[in-house]
Design a protein around this motif. Structure first.
Motif, PDB file in Angstrom:
ATOM      1  N   MET A 156       0.899  -1.253   0.150  1.00  0.00           N
ATOM      2  CA  MET A 156       0.221   0.056  -0.090  1.00  0.00           C
ATOM      3  C   MET A 156       0.538   1.322  -0.248  1.00  0.00           C
ATOM      4  N   ALA A 157       2.124   1.385   0.595  1.00  0.00           N
ATOM      5  CA  ALA A 157       3.004   2.559  -0.139  1.00  0.00           C
ATOM      6  C   ALA A 157       3.128   2.576  -1.167  1.00  0.00           C
ATOM      7  N   ARG A 158       3.054   1.753  -2.721  1.00  0.00           N
ATOM      8  CA  ARG A 158       3.492   1.890  -3.927  1.00  0.00           C
ATOM      9  C   ARG A 158       2.230   2.114  -4.325  1.00  0.00           C
ATOM     10  N   MET A 159       0.366   1.610  -4.172  1.00  0.00           N
ATOM     11  CA  MET A 159      -0.416   1.950  -4.362  1.00  0.00           C
ATOM     12  C   MET A 159      -1.821   1.636  -3.638  1.00  0.00           C
ATOM     13  N   SER A 160      -3.156   2.148  -4.315  1.00  0.00           N
ATOM     14  CA  SER A 160      -3.675   2.639  -3.167  1.00  0.00           C
ATOM     15  C   SER A 160      -4.600   1.406  -2.629  1.00  0.00           C
ATOM     16  N   GLY A 161      -4.823   1.347  -1.311  1.00  0.00           N
ATOM     17  CA  GLY A 161      -5.654   0.068  -0.747  1.00  0.00           C
ATOM     18  C   GLY A 161      -7.195  -0.645  -2.007  1.00  0.00           C
ATOM     19  N   ALA A 162      -7.671   0.526  -2.167  1.00  0.00           N
ATOM     20  CA  ALA A 162      -8.514  -0.178  -3.457  1.00  0.00           C
ATOM     21  C   ALA A 162      -8.419  -0.922  -4.203  1.00  0.00           C
ATOM     22  N   ARG A 163      -7.030  -0.534  -4.960  1.00  0.00           N
ATOM     23  CA  ARG A 163      -6.590  -0.965  -6.001  1.00  0.00           C
ATOM     24  C   ARG A 163      -6.035  -2.310  -5.467  1.00  0.00           C
ATOM     25  N   LEU A 164      -5.194  -2.387  -4.383  1.00  0.00           N
ATOM     26  CA  LEU A 164      -4.902  -3.842  -3.804  1.00  0.00           C
ATOM     27  C   LEU A 164      -5.767  -4.523  -4.098  1.00  0.00           C
ATOM     28  N   MET A 165      -6.886  -3.791  -3.218  1.00  0.00           N
ATOM     29  CA  MET A 165      -8.043  -4.813  -2.583  1.00  0.00           C
ATOM     30  C   MET A 165      -8.428  -5.653  -4.000  1.00  0.00           C
ATOM     31  N   LEU A 166      -8.750  -4.623  -4.849  1.00  0.00           N
ATOM     32  CA  LEU A 166      -9.987  -5.785  -5.917  1.00  0.00           C
ATOM     33  C   LEU A 166      -9.574  -7.017  -6.639  1.00  0.00           C
ATOM     34  N   LEU A 167      -7.809  -6.837  -6.971  1.00  0.00           N
ATOM     35  CA  LEU A 167      -6.882  -7.111  -7.481  1.00  0.00           C
ATOM     36  C   LEU A 167      -6.921  -8.653  -6.536  1.00  0.00           C
ATOM     37  N   PHE A 168      -6.176  -8.780  -4.932  1.00  0.00           N
ATOM     38  CA  PHE A 168      -7.045 -10.072  -4.331  1.00  0.00           C
ATOM     39  C   PHE A 168      -8.527 -10.455  -3.986  1.00  0.00           C
ATOM     40  N   ALA A 169      -9.422  -9.531  -4.391  1.00  0.00           N
ATOM     41  CA  ALA A 169     -10.941 -10.337  -5.116  1.00  0.00           C
ATOM     42  C   ALA A 169     -10.806 -10.570  -5.497  1.00  0.00           C
ATOM     43  N   VAL A 170     -10.725 -10.289  -7.236  1.00  0.00           N
ATOM     44  CA  VAL A 170     -10.762 -10.960  -7.935  1.00  0.00           C
ATOM     45  C   VAL A 170      -9.546 -12.677  -7.886  1.00  0.00           C
ATOM     46  N   ALA A 171      -8.364 -12.998  -7.863  1.00  0.00           N
ATOM     47  CA  ALA A 171      -8.022 -14.084  -7.622  1.00  0.00           C
ATOM     48  C   ALA A 171      -8.082 -15.145  -6.635  1.00  0.00           C
ATOM     49  N   ASP A 172      -8.523 -14.281  -5.446  1.00  0.00           N
ATOM     50  CA  ASP A 172      -9.855 -15.138  -4.447  1.00  0.00           C
ATOM     51  C   ASP A 172     -10.797 -15.201  -4.722  1.00  0.00           C
ATOM     52  N   ALA A 173     -11.572 -14.841  -6.075  1.00  0.00           N
ATOM     53  CA  ALA A 173     -12.779 -15.475  -6.129  1.00  0.00           C
ATOM     54  C   ALA A 173     -12.448 -16.470  -6.717  1.00  0.00           C
TER      55      ALA A 173
END
Length: 412
Positions: free
Chosen positions: A293-310
């Motif tokens: 999150m020091a390099r990208m927003s929490g929302a963008r990181l969560m978007l990537l993680f949520a798609v991967a978890d699905a």
């Protein structure tokens, strides 16, 4: 409204540092309680000869307590400050843990569910107070990272809870046996004593003004909740939290059951240790996520993680076997940032509505009750493998919420 107060690590007075340390310790305590439920589901299923739907009522009773007591927790917090709400929550937590002793003597599943409800009522107070307080102790721009780091102690408590349960509770699962039911007594007595001791230390410790001041009068009226309910972006956050908690609790609650079906040679106790591995990955993911999150927003990181978890839950729901088990275990690492990130994104810029807003986010934890029961029903009607498609759909919902916030701009 309680002002947002920055507490620099180097310059904060000793009293403030001690208060923050005690607050972070709360994340450990409720992590221990939350994930002992996953052990209890497997234990009670054997002791009381329950179906998957019936054993899932452990989470239903637990998260119903969150739903019922989040707003009372917010009312106490608004009138008396964060510290008072925390102490009251710890007292309820400890009393619920003590109730496990008479429940085991009576060999009553209903009594155990009542004890879990009382524990959860205390945790509702704790989560309603601790999460927004940690987010408030510093700049808004770093709130996501700060809360993710504090939340890293939550899976540490979860690991301790699962290890405690796997060692002492799953040692004997003879159906209907009083000796098997009594296995919960000493672990929960130890938890009660620890919780009461922590409450005593907090009472004796001086907290900074941000933790003890009441909210402004306008934030204590029913009108505050009406304003929140009229905000589509806020309601989207509540919905995302409902889906996320349901997915997380569901995956962890039925992981032992899933492993027992897909890899029956492992046995229940070894499956419980796979849950410990999942929690370790969850904790590691918190630290890695905070760094990213020091390099990208929490929302963008969560978007990537949520798609991967699905995707991982779809793999578990369709392929099964060793691949499915590995997918479920790996999914925990990517879940790690979701709860605190949804919390911060939803409360951002709410001003005097922050405290009532936090209470409704904690109420959304009821997703752990509703969706876990749904997974149990799907498992009973179909298979435990098919039940994993429920969290897959939940993670899609979290991804949509993250997409909504991916262009947010934050001021320090």
């Amino acid at each position: 409204m309680t002002p947002h107060v920055a507490l620099p690590h180097q310059d904060a007075p000793p009293a403030s540092r001690r208060a923050l340390l005690l607050t972070v310790g709360l994340f450990f305590l409720w992590g221990m309680a939350n994930n002992l439920n996953d052990i209890l589901i497997a234990h009670f299923r054997a002791v009381f000869t329950l179906s998957d739907l019936q054993s899932g009522l452990v989470q239903s009773a637990f998260y119903l307590g969150y739903f019922c007591f989040a707003i009372p927790g917010a009312i106490v917090m608004q009138r008396f400050g964060y510290k008072t709400a925390v102490v009251q929550g710890l007292v309820l937590f400890g009393l619920g843990a003590l109730l496990f002793w008479p429940a085991s003597l009576m060999l009553s599943y209903g009594f155990f569910l009542l004890a879990l409800f009382v524990i959860a009522s205390g945790l509702a107070f704790l989560e309603t107070a601790a999460n927004p307080m940690v987010a408030a102790l510093g700049s808004a721009a770093s709130a996501e990272r700060r809360l993710n780091l504090a939340q890293a102690f939550n899976p540490l408590g979860s690991i301790a809870g699962v290890s405690l349960g796997a060692t002492f509770i799953l040692a004997d699962e003879r159906a209907g046996d009083v000796a098997a039911a009594s296995a919960v007594r000493l672990p929960y007595l130890a938890i009660a004593l620890l919780v009461f001791a922590w409450a005593a230390v907090i009472v004796a410790t001086r907290f900074p003004a941000v933790a003890t001041q009441p909210s402004a009068p306008e934030a204590r009226t029913p009108g505050a909740y009406r304003k929140l309910l009229a905000s589509p972006r806020y309601l989207a956050g509540v919905g995302a939290q409902f889906l996320y908690v349901g997915a997380q609790v569901g995956v962890w609650s039925f992981l032992i059951r899933y492993v027992a079906v897909e890899l029956p040679s492992l046995g229940t106790q070894r499956a419980a240790w796979l849950l410990t591995v999942s929690l370790a990955l969850f904790m590691a993911g918190r630290f890695v996520g905070a760094a990213l999150m020091a390099r990208m927003s929490g929302a963008r990181l969560m978007l990537l993680f949520a798609v991967a978890d699905a995707g991982l839950c779809v793999v578990a729901g369709t392929l099964g076997g060793l691949v499915g088990v590995a997918a479920l275990v790996l999914s925990s690492a990517l879940m790690s940032i979701m709860y605190p990130t949804i919390f911060v994104l939803t409360l951002r810029d709410l001003g005097p509505l922050t405290k009532p807003g936090a209470s409704m986010l904690v109420m959304a934890i009821i997703g752990g009750a509703v969706l876990t029961a749904l997974m149990g029903l799907v498992s009973d009607l179909g298979s435990i493998r098919a039940a994993m498609l429920v969290p897959a759909a939940c993670f899609v919902g979290v991804a949509l919420f993250a997409r909504l916030h991916r262009h947010d701009r934050v001021t320090a």
